[in-house]
Write a protein that holds these residues in place. Structure first.
Motif, PDB file in Angstrom:
ATOM      1  N   PRO A 148       1.798  -1.579   3.003  1.00  0.00           N
ATOM      2  CA  PRO A 148       2.562  -0.682   2.112  1.00  0.00           C
ATOM      3  C   PRO A 148       2.713  -1.252   0.711  1.00  0.00           C
ATOM      4  O   PRO A 148       2.833  -2.460   0.514  1.00  0.00           O
ATOM      5  N   GLY A 149       2.719  -0.339  -0.260  1.00  0.00           N
ATOM      6  CA  GLY A 149       2.900  -0.724  -1.650  1.00  0.00           C
ATOM      7  C   GLY A 149       1.617  -0.912  -2.420  1.00  0.00           C
ATOM      8  O   GLY A 149       1.651  -1.080  -3.645  1.00  0.00           O
ATOM      9  N   MET A 150       0.473  -0.882  -1.752  1.00  0.00           N
ATOM     10  CA  MET A 150      -0.800  -1.075  -2.447  1.00  0.00           C
ATOM     11  C   MET A 150      -1.200   0.180  -3.214  1.00  0.00           C
ATOM     12  O   MET A 150      -0.944   1.300  -2.774  1.00  0.00           O
ATOM     13  N   ALA A 151      -1.831  -0.018  -4.372  1.00  0.00           N
ATOM     14  CA  ALA A 151      -2.265   1.081  -5.229  1.00  0.00           C
ATOM     15  C   ALA A 151      -3.525   1.739  -4.676  1.00  0.00           C
ATOM     16  O   ALA A 151      -4.420   1.055  -4.171  1.00  0.00           O
ATOM     17  N   VAL A 152      -3.591   3.054  -4.783  1.00  0.00           N
ATOM     18  CA  VAL A 152      -4.745   3.831  -4.324  1.00  0.00           C
ATOM     19  C   VAL A 152      -5.326   4.578  -5.520  1.00  0.00           C
ATOM     20  O   VAL A 152      -4.603   5.285  -6.233  1.00  0.00           O
ATOM     21  N   LEU A 153      -6.633   4.418  -5.728  1.00  0.00           N
ATOM     22  CA  LEU A 153      -7.304   5.008  -6.889  1.00  0.00           C
ATOM     23  C   LEU A 153      -8.490   5.842  -6.462  1.00  0.00           C
ATOM     24  O   LEU A 153      -9.008   5.720  -5.351  1.00  0.00           O
ATOM     25  N   LYS A 161       0.173   5.491  -3.807  1.00  0.00           N
ATOM     26  CA  LYS A 161       0.365   4.172  -3.210  1.00  0.00           C
ATOM     27  C   LYS A 161       0.573   4.328  -1.703  1.00  0.00           C
ATOM     28  O   LYS A 161       1.056   5.353  -1.219  1.00  0.00           O
ATOM     29  N   ILE A 162       0.217   3.279  -0.958  1.00  0.00           N
ATOM     30  CA  ILE A 162       0.371   3.300   0.491  1.00  0.00           C
ATOM     31  C   ILE A 162       1.842   3.152   0.860  1.00  0.00           C
ATOM     32  O   ILE A 162       2.539   2.287   0.329  1.00  0.00           O
ATOM     33  N   ILE A 163       2.305   3.981   1.795  1.00  0.00           N
ATOM     34  CA  ILE A 163       3.706   3.910   2.230  1.00  0.00           C
ATOM     35  C   ILE A 163       3.827   3.580   3.716  1.00  0.00           C
ATOM     36  O   ILE A 163       4.920   3.220   4.171  1.00  0.00           O
ATOM     37  N   ALA A 164       2.757   3.705   4.492  1.00  0.00           N
ATOM     38  CA  ALA A 164       2.811   3.398   5.917  1.00  0.00           C
ATOM     39  C   ALA A 164       1.413   3.032   6.396  1.00  0.00           C
ATOM     40  O   ALA A 164       0.417   3.573   5.898  1.00  0.00           O
ATOM     41  N   VAL A 165       1.350   2.094   7.357  1.00  0.00           N
ATOM     42  CA  VAL A 165       0.052   1.646   7.867  1.00  0.00           C
ATOM     43  C   VAL A 165       0.109   1.468   9.378  1.00  0.00           C
ATOM     44  O   VAL A 165       1.173   1.233   9.959  1.00  0.00           O
ATOM     45  N   SER A 166      -1.061   1.592   9.989  1.00  0.00           N
ATOM     46  CA  SER A 166      -1.283   1.253  11.388  1.00  0.00           C
ATOM     47  C   SER A 166      -2.567   0.433  11.406  1.00  0.00           C
ATOM     48  O   SER A 166      -3.201   0.243  10.362  1.00  0.00           O
ATOM     49  N   PRO A 167      -2.992  -0.057  12.569  1.00  0.00           N
ATOM     50  CA  PRO A 167      -4.211  -0.883  12.580  1.00  0.00           C
ATOM     51  C   PRO A 167      -5.433  -0.204  11.967  1.00  0.00           C
ATOM     52  O   PRO A 167      -6.233  -0.864  11.300  1.00  0.00           O
ATOM     53  N   ASN A 168      -5.587   1.102  12.165  1.00  0.00           N
ATOM     54  CA  ASN A 168      -6.812   1.769  11.700  1.00  0.00           C
ATOM     55  C   ASN A 168      -6.554   2.986  10.819  1.00  0.00           C
ATOM     56  O   ASN A 168      -7.458   3.802  10.621  1.00  0.00           O
ATOM     57  N   ALA A 169      -5.370   3.138  10.289  1.00  0.00           N
ATOM     58  CA  ALA A 169      -5.067   4.278   9.417  1.00  0.00           C
ATOM     59  C   ALA A 169      -3.907   3.913   8.508  1.00  0.00           C
ATOM     60  O   ALA A 169      -3.164   2.958   8.756  1.00  0.00           O
ATOM     61  N   SER A 170      -3.768   4.686   7.452  1.00  0.00           N
ATOM     62  CA  SER A 170      -2.658   4.479   6.522  1.00  0.00           C
ATOM     63  C   SER A 170      -2.322   5.793   5.841  1.00  0.00           C
ATOM     64  O   SER A 170      -3.151   6.705   5.766  1.00  0.00           O
ATOM     65  N   ARG A 171      -1.077   5.882   5.338  1.00  0.00           N
ATOM     66  CA  ARG A 171      -0.611   7.086   4.659  1.00  0.00           C
ATOM     67  C   ARG A 171      -0.331   6.754   3.199  1.00  0.00           C
ATOM     68  O   ARG A 171       0.280   5.733   2.888  1.00  0.00           O
ATOM     69  N   VAL A 172      -0.790   7.654   2.329  1.00  0.00           N
ATOM     70  CA  VAL A 172      -0.658   7.476   0.884  1.00  0.00           C
ATOM     71  C   VAL A 172       0.296   8.516   0.315  1.00  0.00           C
ATOM     72  O   VAL A 172       0.144   9.720   0.579  1.00  0.00           O
ATOM     73  N   LEU A 173       1.269   8.073  -0.457  1.00  0.00           N
ATOM     74  CA  LEU A 173       2.156   8.975  -1.191  1.00  0.00           C
ATOM     75  C   LEU A 173       1.502   9.294  -2.529  1.00  0.00           C
ATOM     76  O   LEU A 173       1.270   8.400  -3.352  1.00  0.00           O
ATOM     77  N   LEU A 174       1.183  10.570  -2.760  1.00  0.00           N
ATOM     78  CA  LEU A 174       0.508  10.980  -3.993  1.00  0.00           C
ATOM     79  C   LEU A 174       1.464  10.914  -5.174  1.00  0.00           C
ATOM     80  O   LEU A 174       2.690  11.072  -5.021  1.00  0.00           O
ATOM     81  N   ILE A 175       0.911  10.739  -6.354  1.00  0.00           N
ATOM     82  CA  ILE A 175       1.763  10.600  -7.540  1.00  0.00           C
ATOM     83  C   ILE A 175       2.444  11.914  -7.913  1.00  0.00           C
ATOM     84  O   ILE A 175       3.405  11.901  -8.697  1.00  0.00           O
ATOM     85  N   ASP A 176       1.987  13.052  -7.361  1.00  0.00           N
ATOM     86  CA  ASP A 176       2.664  14.312  -7.663  1.00  0.00           C
ATOM     87  C   ASP A 176       3.726  14.666  -6.627  1.00  0.00           C
ATOM     88  O   ASP A 176       4.286  15.759  -6.663  1.00  0.00           O
ATOM     89  N   ASP A 177       4.032  13.736  -5.712  1.00  0.00           N
ATOM     90  CA  ASP A 177       5.149  13.938  -4.791  1.00  0.00           C
ATOM     91  C   ASP A 177       6.462  13.683  -5.546  1.00  0.00           C
ATOM     92  O   ASP A 177       6.536  12.798  -6.414  1.00  0.00           O
ATOM     93  N   HIS A 178       7.521  14.421  -5.199  1.00  0.00           N
ATOM     94  CA  HIS A 178       8.776  14.295  -5.936  1.00  0.00           C
ATOM     95  C   HIS A 178       9.471  12.956  -5.689  1.00  0.00           C
ATOM     96  O   HIS A 178      10.406  12.596  -6.413  1.00  0.00           O
ATOM     97  N   ASN A 179       9.008  12.189  -4.685  1.00  0.00           N
ATOM     98  CA  ASN A 179       9.553  10.853  -4.444  1.00  0.00           C
ATOM     99  C   ASN A 179       8.751   9.754  -5.132  1.00  0.00           C
ATOM    100  O   ASN A 179       9.089   8.573  -4.999  1.00  0.00           O
ATOM    101  N   SER A 180       7.688  10.129  -5.830  1.00  0.00           N
ATOM    102  CA  SER A 180       6.811   9.147  -6.461  1.00  0.00           C
ATOM    103  C   SER A 180       7.220   8.909  -7.915  1.00  0.00           C
ATOM    104  O   SER A 180       7.740   9.810  -8.594  1.00  0.00           O
ATOM    105  N   ALA A 181       6.970   7.691  -8.399  1.00  0.00           N
ATOM    106  CA  ALA A 181       7.233   7.355  -9.801  1.00  0.00           C
ATOM    107  C   ALA A 181       6.376   6.158 -10.191  1.00  0.00           C
ATOM    108  O   ALA A 181       6.210   5.216  -9.396  1.00  0.00           O
ATOM    109  N   LEU A 182       5.817   6.183 -11.380  1.00  0.00           N
ATOM    110  CA  LEU A 182       5.054   5.047 -11.907  1.00  0.00           C
ATOM    111  C   LEU A 182       5.266   4.971 -13.409  1.00  0.00           C
ATOM    112  O   LEU A 182       5.532   5.975 -14.068  1.00  0.00           O
ATOM    113  N   ASP A 183       5.134   3.784 -13.941  1.00  0.00           N
ATOM    114  CA  ASP A 183       5.349   3.560 -15.371  1.00  0.00           C
ATOM    115  C   ASP A 183       4.072   3.869 -16.134  1.00  0.00           C
ATOM    116  O   ASP A 183       2.998   3.357 -15.794  1.00  0.00           O
TER     117      ASP A 183
END
Length: 282
Positions: A148-153, A161-183
């Protein structure tokens, strides 16, 4: 009595006469023009059209049978050719898809080399199905070094950015989600703000001072100050700027550089931005 005897035995007597006549013709031979040849000539004259008709029908039946067999053979060949054509088209489509994937992967690797950092490529295998958040599911997880926390491009710019991971999959929070923020900042004027998603879709630049020169069409890039995204990555372009009202900040809407619905492959940065590593060492 005699007439009755002849009538009752007419078939036998007629057969005997014909048999005697036949034996006579065989023993003596028949010459053209003889009277004995006339019945035969008449019989041949009568029977020849019938024989010709039977021969024609037989030839026609044989021809029809040959045509039918040829037609069945051609139909089978056409069916086989259609199967082969479908297989060729399928192979061509598969090769074309592999070519496109290889091209995208090559572009991602070029992006990794340009950034000069460690990164892992992954396929997009799903997206949020509830509509409550905007996320993607990737085909890589902790087995590939993700956390979690890694940047996705993407090749076009920042994804999330990654918000959750398992051994063979991960979930990415898109920058247009209302919970997302970046400088981020305006590349033309260097005006800073926080890029955030909106509940009703879209991106905005929050906390942009009203005194800043920010215009529609300006490019927004990452500042690198959030500790997740390297500096200078493309976020999007400004759609509109609103100055109405007494507030301290501008109303700035941004069009994302990435079409999140069309994403197939992404690049995950597996280490923080280089300048943050350097500052940690100091």
């Amino acid at each position: 009595m005699r007439g009755t005897f002849l009538w009752r035995n007419r078939v036998l007597l007629t057969g005997g006469v014909l048999l005697i006549l036949s034996l006579h013709l065989i023993s003596t031979g028949v010459h053209p023009g003889d009277l004995a040849a006339r019945p035969e000539s008449a019989f041949l004259e009568i029977i020849s059209p019938v024989a010709a008709a039977f021969t024609h029908l037989s030839d026609g039946a044989s021809s029809i049978e040959r045509d039918y067999l040829d037609l069945v053979h051609v139909r089978d060949e056409n069916a086989q050719l259609r199967i082969e054509l479908a297989r060729v088209k399928s192979d061509q489509a598969r090769l074309a898809e592999l070519e496109v994937e290889n091209q995208h992967l090559g572009e991602l690797l070029e992006l990794r080399d340009a950034l000069g950092t460690n990164a892992v490529a992954a396929n997009v295998i799903g997206s949020d199905a509830t509509g409550l958040s905007r996320t993607l599911v990737l085909s890589s997880g902790t087995d590939n070094g993700l956390r979690p926390g890694m940047a996705v491009l993407a090749n076009q710019g920042v994804v999330g950015k990654i918000i959750a991971v398992s051994p063979n999959a991960s979930r990415v929070l898109l920058i247009d989600d209302h919970n997302s923020a970046l400088d981020g900042f305006d590349q033309r004027t260097r005006a800073r703000g926080i890029v955030a998603g909106m509940v009703d879709d879209g991106l905005i630049l929050k906390y942009a001072d009203r005194s800043q020169d920010i215009r529609a069409g300006d490019t927004i890039v990452t500042s690198g100050l959030d500790g997740i995204f390297p500096r200078g990555l493309l976020v999007g372009s400004i759609l509109s700027v609103h100055r109405e009202g007494p507030g301290l900040f501008l109303g700035v809407k941004i069009a994302p550089a990435v079409d999140f619905r069309q994403l197939e492959q992404v690049l995950i940065l597996t280490q923080p931005p280089p300048h943050l590593e350097d500052s940690d060492k100091d």
